[in-house]
Design a protein around this motif. Structure first.
Motif, PDB file in Angstrom:
ATOM      1  N   THR A 106       1.939  -6.395 -11.522  1.00  0.00           N
ATOM      2  CA  THR A 106       3.259  -5.883 -10.500  1.00  0.00           C
ATOM      3  C   THR A 106       2.533  -4.502  -9.580  1.00  0.00           C
ATOM      4  OG1 THR A 106       5.139  -6.512 -11.438  1.00  0.00           O
ATOM      5  CG2 THR A 106       5.559  -4.426  -9.841  1.00  0.00           C
ATOM      6  N   LEU A 107       1.703  -3.717 -10.537  1.00  0.00           N
ATOM      7  CA  LEU A 107       0.302  -2.495  -9.781  1.00  0.00           C
ATOM      8  C   LEU A 107      -0.667  -3.292  -8.285  1.00  0.00           C
ATOM      9  CD1 LEU A 107      -0.097  -0.436 -11.917  1.00  0.00           C
ATOM     10  CD2 LEU A 107       1.430   0.157 -10.365  1.00  0.00           C
ATOM     11  N   ALA A 108      -1.057  -4.452  -9.126  1.00  0.00           N
ATOM     12  CA  ALA A 108      -2.071  -5.034  -8.307  1.00  0.00           C
ATOM     13  C   ALA A 108      -1.413  -6.218  -7.406  1.00  0.00           C
ATOM     14  CB  ALA A 108      -3.172  -6.184  -9.298  1.00  0.00           C
ATOM     15  N   LYS A 109      -0.708  -6.682  -7.107  1.00  0.00           N
ATOM     16  CA  LYS A 109       0.329  -6.937  -6.059  1.00  0.00           C
ATOM     17  C   LYS A 109       0.507  -5.950  -4.758  1.00  0.00           C
ATOM     18  CE  LYS A 109       2.242 -10.918  -8.615  1.00  0.00           C
ATOM     19  NZ  LYS A 109       3.357 -12.361  -8.850  1.00  0.00           N
ATOM     20  N   VAL A 110       1.311  -4.814  -5.489  1.00  0.00           N
ATOM     21  CA  VAL A 110       1.387  -4.155  -4.568  1.00  0.00           C
ATOM     22  C   VAL A 110       0.423  -3.578  -3.764  1.00  0.00           C
ATOM     23  CG1 VAL A 110       1.769  -1.623  -6.004  1.00  0.00           C
ATOM     24  CG2 VAL A 110       3.639  -2.575  -4.498  1.00  0.00           C
ATOM     25  N   GLN A 111      -1.070  -3.496  -4.867  1.00  0.00           N
ATOM     26  CA  GLN A 111      -2.175  -2.594  -4.358  1.00  0.00           C
ATOM     27  C   GLN A 111      -2.207  -3.500  -2.478  1.00  0.00           C
ATOM     28  OE1 GLN A 111      -4.155  -0.288  -4.336  1.00  0.00           O
ATOM     29  NE2 GLN A 111      -2.750   0.785  -5.711  1.00  0.00           N
ATOM     30  N   GLU A 112      -2.023  -5.246  -2.906  1.00  0.00           N
ATOM     31  CA  GLU A 112      -2.479  -5.993  -1.997  1.00  0.00           C
ATOM     32  C   GLU A 112      -1.391  -5.874  -0.786  1.00  0.00           C
ATOM     33  OE1 GLU A 112      -2.341 -10.439  -0.952  1.00  0.00           O
ATOM     34  OE2 GLU A 112      -3.169 -10.113  -2.783  1.00  0.00           O
ATOM     35  N   ALA A 113      -0.214  -5.885  -1.304  1.00  0.00           N
ATOM     36  CA  ALA A 113       1.043  -5.051  -0.121  1.00  0.00           C
ATOM     37  C   ALA A 113       1.097  -3.869   0.378  1.00  0.00           C
ATOM     38  CB  ALA A 113       2.580  -5.447  -1.033  1.00  0.00           C
ATOM     39  N   ILE A 114      -0.072  -2.723   0.058  1.00  0.00           N
ATOM     40  CA  ILE A 114       0.027  -2.166   0.796  1.00  0.00           C
ATOM     41  C   ILE A 114      -0.606  -2.006   1.305  1.00  0.00           C
ATOM     42  CG2 ILE A 114      -1.082   0.526   0.537  1.00  0.00           C
ATOM     43  CD1 ILE A 114       0.013   0.761  -1.868  1.00  0.00           C
ATOM     44  N   SER A 115      -2.176  -2.796   1.496  1.00  0.00           N
ATOM     45  CA  SER A 115      -3.221  -2.953   2.160  1.00  0.00           C
ATOM     46  C   SER A 115      -2.428  -4.243   3.151  1.00  0.00           C
ATOM     47  CB  SER A 115      -4.616  -4.207   1.908  1.00  0.00           C
ATOM     48  OG  SER A 115      -5.022  -3.104   0.474  1.00  0.00           O
ATOM     49  N   LEU A 116      -1.893  -5.191   3.360  1.00  0.00           N
ATOM     50  CA  LEU A 116      -0.603  -6.018   4.034  1.00  0.00           C
ATOM     51  C   LEU A 116      -0.140  -5.074   5.212  1.00  0.00           C
ATOM     52  CD1 LEU A 116      -0.188  -9.301   2.117  1.00  0.00           C
ATOM     53  CD2 LEU A 116      -2.311  -8.585   3.526  1.00  0.00           C
ATOM     54  N   TRP A 117       0.472  -4.049   5.033  1.00  0.00           N
ATOM     55  CA  TRP A 117       1.346  -2.909   5.285  1.00  0.00           C
ATOM     56  C   TRP A 117       0.248  -2.189   6.507  1.00  0.00           C
ATOM     57  CZ3 TRP A 117       2.547   1.600   7.293  1.00  0.00           C
ATOM     58  CH2 TRP A 117       3.827   2.021   7.879  1.00  0.00           C
ATOM     59  N   GLU A 150      -2.763  -3.033   7.622  1.00  0.00           N
ATOM     60  CA  GLU A 150      -3.147  -4.113   8.780  1.00  0.00           C
ATOM     61  C   GLU A 150      -1.864  -4.360   9.438  1.00  0.00           C
ATOM     62  OE1 GLU A 150      -4.123  -8.916   8.055  1.00  0.00           O
ATOM     63  OE2 GLU A 150      -5.421  -7.675   6.816  1.00  0.00           O
ATOM     64  N   ASN A 151      -0.919  -4.776   9.156  1.00  0.00           N
ATOM     65  CA  ASN A 151       0.227  -4.967  10.163  1.00  0.00           C
ATOM     66  C   ASN A 151       0.790  -3.326  11.395  1.00  0.00           C
ATOM     67  OD1 ASN A 151       1.951  -6.411  10.937  1.00  0.00           O
ATOM     68  ND2 ASN A 151       4.053  -5.304  10.313  1.00  0.00           N
ATOM     69  N   ALA A 152       0.185  -1.875  10.105  1.00  0.00           N
ATOM     70  CA  ALA A 152       1.084  -1.467  11.392  1.00  0.00           C
ATOM     71  C   ALA A 152      -0.338  -1.193  12.222  1.00  0.00           C
ATOM     72  CB  ALA A 152       1.043  -0.367  10.607  1.00  0.00           C
ATOM     73  N   LYS A 153      -1.350  -1.450  12.091  1.00  0.00           N
ATOM     74  CA  LYS A 153      -2.241  -0.763  12.729  1.00  0.00           C
ATOM     75  C   LYS A 153      -2.050  -1.504  14.221  1.00  0.00           C
ATOM     76  CE  LYS A 153      -5.932   1.632   9.869  1.00  0.00           C
ATOM     77  NZ  LYS A 153      -7.601   0.892   9.557  1.00  0.00           N
ATOM     78  N   SER A 154      -2.129  -3.092  13.582  1.00  0.00           N
ATOM     79  CA  SER A 154      -1.850  -3.962  14.328  1.00  0.00           C
ATOM     80  C   SER A 154      -1.051  -4.093  15.596  1.00  0.00           C
ATOM     81  CB  SER A 154      -2.113  -5.555  13.843  1.00  0.00           C
ATOM     82  OG  SER A 154      -0.574  -6.281  13.527  1.00  0.00           O
ATOM     83  N   GLN A 155      -0.076  -3.661  15.400  1.00  0.00           N
ATOM     84  CA  GLN A 155       1.604  -3.542  16.063  1.00  0.00           C
ATOM     85  C   GLN A 155       0.701  -1.530  17.016  1.00  0.00           C
ATOM     86  OE1 GLN A 155       4.785  -4.044  14.618  1.00  0.00           O
ATOM     87  NE2 GLN A 155       4.283  -6.050  13.359  1.00  0.00           N
ATOM     88  N   GLY A 156       0.086  -0.927  16.268  1.00  0.00           N
ATOM     89  CA  GLY A 156      -0.360  -0.044  16.913  1.00  0.00           C
ATOM     90  C   GLY A 156       0.574   1.107  16.342  1.00  0.00           C
ATOM     91  N   GLN A 157       1.306   0.935  15.680  1.00  0.00           N
ATOM     92  CA  GLN A 157       2.375   1.816  14.955  1.00  0.00           C
ATOM     93  C   GLN A 157       1.154   2.604  13.989  1.00  0.00           C
ATOM     94  OE1 GLN A 157       5.517   2.119  15.273  1.00  0.00           O
ATOM     95  NE2 GLN A 157       5.451   0.262  16.918  1.00  0.00           N
ATOM     96  N   PRO A 158       1.760   4.414  13.745  1.00  0.00           N
ATOM     97  CA  PRO A 158       1.015   5.277  13.187  1.00  0.00           C
ATOM     98  C   PRO A 158       1.109   4.759  11.541  1.00  0.00           C
ATOM     99  CG  PRO A 158       3.200   6.009  13.509  1.00  0.00           C
ATOM    100  CD  PRO A 158       3.270   4.547  14.423  1.00  0.00           C
ATOM    101  N   ILE A 159       0.121   5.287  10.875  1.00  0.00           N
ATOM    102  CA  ILE A 159      -0.151   4.835   9.734  1.00  0.00           C
ATOM    103  C   ILE A 159       0.698   6.445   8.533  1.00  0.00           C
ATOM    104  CG2 ILE A 159      -1.413   4.277   7.386  1.00  0.00           C
ATOM    105  CD1 ILE A 159      -1.133   2.399   9.220  1.00  0.00           C
ATOM    106  N   PRO A 160       1.729   6.423   8.143  1.00  0.00           N
ATOM    107  CA  PRO A 160       1.703   7.280   7.452  1.00  0.00           C
ATOM    108  C   PRO A 160       0.883   8.025   6.464  1.00  0.00           C
ATOM    109  CG  PRO A 160       4.140   6.233   7.194  1.00  0.00           C
ATOM    110  CD  PRO A 160       2.704   5.006   7.674  1.00  0.00           C
ATOM    111  N   LYS A 161       0.946   9.448   6.760  1.00  0.00           N
ATOM    112  CA  LYS A 161      -0.227  10.482   5.014  1.00  0.00           C
ATOM    113  C   LYS A 161       0.805   9.816   3.409  1.00  0.00           C
ATOM    114  CE  LYS A 161      -1.265  13.372   8.023  1.00  0.00           C
ATOM    115  NZ  LYS A 161      -2.073  14.979   8.329  1.00  0.00           N
TER     116      LYS A 161
END
Length: 80
Positions: free
Chosen positions: A41-52, A54-65
Protein backbone atom coordinates in the motif's frame (compact mmCIF):
# COMPACT_ATOMS: atom_id res chain seq x y z
CA UNK A 1 9.33 19.77 -4.79
CA UNK A 2 10.03 16.07 -5.33
CA UNK A 3 12.01 15.83 -2.09
CA UNK A 4 9.02 16.70 0.12
CA UNK A 5 7.98 14.00 2.54
CA UNK A 6 4.24 13.88 2.96
CA UNK A 7 2.42 12.29 5.86
CA UNK A 8 0.87 8.96 4.93
CA UNK A 9 -1.78 7.34 7.08
CA UNK A 10 -2.19 3.57 6.56
CA UNK A 11 -5.25 1.87 7.98
CA UNK A 12 -6.55 -1.70 7.71
CA UNK A 13 -9.76 -2.12 5.72
CA UNK A 14 -12.61 -4.20 7.10
CA UNK A 15 -13.47 -7.56 5.59
CA UNK A 16 -16.71 -6.00 4.35
CA UNK A 17 -14.61 -3.48 2.38
CA UNK A 18 -12.46 -6.24 0.89
CA UNK A 19 -9.68 -6.40 3.48
CA UNK A 20 -6.16 -5.16 2.88
CA UNK A 21 -5.11 -1.61 3.66
CA UNK A 22 -5.86 1.97 2.64
CA UNK A 23 -3.30 4.77 2.59
CA UNK A 24 -4.28 8.44 2.52
CA UNK A 25 -2.14 11.55 2.18
CA UNK A 26 -3.82 14.25 4.31
CA UNK A 27 -1.81 17.10 2.76
CA UNK A 28 -2.92 16.18 -0.79
CA UNK A 29 -6.73 16.17 -1.01
CA UNK A 30 -8.05 13.02 -2.66
CA UNK A 31 -4.65 11.30 -2.79
CA UNK A 32 -5.02 7.70 -1.61
CA UNK A 33 -4.41 4.09 -2.58
CA UNK A 34 -5.26 0.55 -1.50
CA UNK A 35 -3.20 -2.62 -1.25
CA UNK A 36 -2.98 -6.12 0.14
CA UNK A 37 -0.18 -5.40 2.62
CA UNK A 38 1.02 -2.25 4.43
CA UNK A 39 4.25 -2.31 2.40
CA UNK A 40 2.43 -2.75 -0.91
CA UNK A 41 0.00 0.00 0.00
CA UNK A 42 2.88 2.39 0.79
CA UNK A 43 4.50 1.64 -2.57
CA UNK A 44 1.23 2.32 -4.39
CA UNK A 45 0.54 5.56 -2.51
CA UNK A 46 4.06 6.83 -3.33
CA UNK A 47 3.13 6.47 -6.99
CA UNK A 48 -0.20 8.20 -6.29
CA UNK A 49 1.69 11.13 -4.70
CA UNK A 50 3.85 11.50 -7.82
CA UNK A 51 0.79 11.42 -10.07
CA UNK A 52 -1.08 13.89 -7.84
CA UNK A 53 1.82 16.36 -8.01
CA UNK A 54 2.27 15.86 -11.77
CA UNK A 55 -1.45 16.48 -12.36
CA UNK A 56 -1.50 19.58 -10.14
CA UNK A 57 1.52 21.02 -11.98
CA UNK A 58 -0.05 20.37 -15.39
CA UNK A 59 -3.17 22.25 -14.28
CA UNK A 60 -1.19 25.12 -12.80
CA UNK A 61 -2.35 24.31 -9.27
CA UNK A 62 -0.14 24.96 -6.23
CA UNK A 63 1.62 21.99 -4.62
CA UNK A 64 0.92 21.93 -0.86
CA UNK A 65 3.90 21.86 1.45
CA UNK A 66 4.28 18.82 3.65
CA UNK A 67 2.73 19.28 7.07
CA UNK A 68 4.88 19.53 10.15
CA UNK A 69 3.15 16.65 11.91
CA UNK A 70 4.26 13.94 9.48
CA UNK A 71 6.73 12.57 12.03
CA UNK A 72 3.94 11.79 14.50
CA UNK A 73 2.08 9.71 11.90
CA UNK A 74 5.27 7.94 10.78
CA UNK A 75 6.15 7.13 14.42
CA UNK A 76 2.69 5.64 14.93
CA UNK A 77 3.16 3.42 11.87
CA UNK A 78 6.58 2.24 13.02
CA UNK A 79 5.25 1.16 16.43
CA UNK A 80 2.11 -0.58 15.11
Amino acid sequence: MSNLKYAILVEPRSAVDGGGFTAIVPDLPGCSSNGETPEGTLAKVQEAISLWIENAKSQGQPIPKASRHHMAIWAALKTA
